[in-house]
Design a protein around this motif. Structure first.
Motif, mmCIF file in Angstrom:
data_model
loop_
_atom_site.group_PDB
_atom_site.id
_atom_site.type_symbol
_atom_site.label_atom_id
_atom_site.label_comp_id
_atom_site.label_asym_id
_atom_site.label_seq_id
_atom_site.Cartn_x
_atom_site.Cartn_y
_atom_site.Cartn_z
ATOM 1 N N GLN A 286 0.682 4.059 -38.244
ATOM 2 C CA GLN A 286 1.581 4.294 -37.124
ATOM 3 C C GLN A 286 2.366 3.018 -36.813
ATOM 4 O O GLN A 286 1.886 1.909 -37.085
ATOM 5 N N PRO B 251 5.985 11.957 -36.746
ATOM 6 C CA PRO B 251 4.573 11.623 -36.496
ATOM 7 C C PRO B 251 4.275 10.144 -36.697
ATOM 8 O O PRO B 251 4.656 9.543 -37.703
ATOM 9 N N GLY B 252 3.620 9.556 -35.684
ATOM 10 C CA GLY B 252 3.189 8.172 -35.794
ATOM 11 C C GLY B 252 4.238 7.137 -35.445
ATOM 12 O O GLY B 252 3.998 5.936 -35.636
ATOM 13 N N TYR C 152 -3.779 10.490 -32.667
ATOM 14 C CA TYR C 152 -3.188 10.614 -34.003
ATOM 15 C C TYR C 152 -4.079 9.927 -35.037
ATOM 16 O O TYR C 152 -4.279 10.433 -36.150
#
Length: 428
Positions: free
Chosen positions: A131, A379-380, A414
């Motif tokens: 991330q 995402p991330g 996450y």
């Protein structure tokens, strides 16, 4: 602070930017025991050290300084920290946190591979991460218009980010372009230093410093304004485009009244639009700009009046309306540069973002990231420290910690999914 050696190349989280936003994220990631690394291309809190003038003070009261684990604990909560006091406050925060930081390392490229892993190319090697948090702010490239290229070489030019004091400038009059928070305060600084100042105004609003016995910030805090999210605000996400109100914390705090400056010899003009080789050219909107700023001040004060009446609060002062002490006799749309005595021009018209190093489909047409309280649709990938990321205080010391905590919860969730996916991929 902890400056790490290059001993590993993969981290669960990489944070780009070592200001108060990036370190606030690090604070919560450390609490969650998530391995991470913070990259700062200069030194920690560089913007505060390099881009603030000598007489700078916070325009928000000290009690609003509330970084994670580091609330203001001085003896002047209703005062306004000076530049040096602010830097000391931030340095103490950094020392207490001891974040895993690589100073002097620039991030040149961030991209993802087919598996969603982030590849981070830096001036000191390549890294990967599950991330990435972008905490580099949104004020990257100083805005200087192309007309500046046509001005005579004899005229000294500088952006507000470089300004320290009147002593930097050659003798003579100064043209300040822009009347936002920095422009208004720098114009005042030059005016108080005895310089002849010409000010090209814009449409920035203004606000009272004190009203009916209290700092206006205190009233607005009582009224719950600082808890309103960007989604609840009447302007919605458009509020992110608003110019900050001009006011000052200098000498204990006071209003900035451009009309008063005009009475004292400062020359005010409307929006500057061009230089034709002989004349500086302005729109005939000085009166409009001044009236609009005053209307905002009066509107905020009227809302405070309504709150006082609604709550039955007793105050020593009654309602009051600001009435102009000076108005322009006429709109002047030209100024002969050679005859004006102007030897310096200060550009105080802001910055534009530069996220060219980030390869991600999360930006709008103006180059600003699209997100929901810092969480993007990729995402991330996250952003923090931007104006109105979630509330008015998101880009300030008062609420950046709350945003950091919120993001850290998303990051932890996450990361659990990343770990679960990785474990599932390992053969039994």
């Amino acid at each position: 602070m902890s400056n790490l050696n290059h001993t590993r190349t993969h981290y669960s989280v990489i944070v780009v930017g070592g200001g108060q936003a990036g370190l606030s994220v690090s604070y919560y990631l450390k609490q969650l025991k998530l391995d991470h690394l913070v990259f700062e291309k200069n030194s920690l809190m560089h913007g505060w050290k390099a881009e603030r003038w000598d007489s700078f003070t916070l325009v928000t009261p000290n009690w609003q300084c509330n970084l994670p684990g580091h609330p203001y604990d001085g003896d002047d909560p209703k005062g306004f920290m000076t530049r040096d006091e602010t830097i000391a406050y931030l340095n103490t925060f950094a020392s207490k946190l001891n974040a895993p930081v690589r100073e002097g390392v620039a991030v040149n490229k961030v991209e993802t591979d087919a598996n969603g892993v982030y590849h981070v190319s830096t001036s000191d090697g390549d890294y990967t991460a599950d991330q990435v948090v972008v905490a580099s702010g949104g004020y990257h490239i100083p805005v200087i218009p192309r007309m500046a290229e046509r001005l005579p070489e004899s005229v000294f030019q500088m952006h507000s980010a470089q300004y320290k004091s009147a002593a930097q400038l050659p003798e003579g009059a100064v043209l300040v372009v822009g009347s936002g928070q920095s422009g208004a305060q720098i114009a005042e600084d030059l005016h108080l230093a005895g310089r002849k100042v010409f000010l090209a105004t814009g449409d920035a609003p203004r606000v009272s410093r004190f009203y009916r016995g209290k700092d206006v910030v205190e009233w607005l805090d009582d009224m719950g304004y600082y808890k309103i999210s960007v989604n609840e605000h009447p302007l919605g996400k458009n509020v992110r485009n608003n110019t900050n109100h001009y006011v000052t914390g200098r000498d204990g705090g006071r209003d900035i009244d451009l009309r008063k400056f005009a009475q004292e010899g400062m020359e005010l003009y409307g929006l500057m639009t061009d230089y034709d080789g002989e004349y500086l050219v302005f729109l005939p909107n000085l009166t409009q700009n001044l009236d609009k700023a005053d209307a905002t001040l009066n509107n905020i004060n009227a809302r405070i009046d309504a709150w006082i009446e609604q709550q039955g609060i007793e105050t020593e002062e009654g309602p009051s309306v600001y009435t102009p002490s000076w108005t322009p006799e006429q709109e002047r749309t030209q100024l002969n540069l050679a005859e004006s005595g102007i030897t310096s021009i200060l550009w105080c018209i802001g910055f534009r973002p530069d996220f060219g190093w980030l390869d991600a489909a999360v930006f709008n047409g103006q180059g600003h990231p699209k997100h929901d309280r810092g969480v993007t649709n990729q995402p991330g990938l996250y952003f923090i420290g931007l104006p109105w990321l979630h509330t008015w205080g998101s880009g300030r010391f008062t609420s950046v910690g709350q945003d950091a905590e919120h993001l850290s919860e998303h990051i932890a969730a996450y990361q659990r999914r990343v770990k679960a996916t990785s474990e599932e991929a390992v053969p039994a």
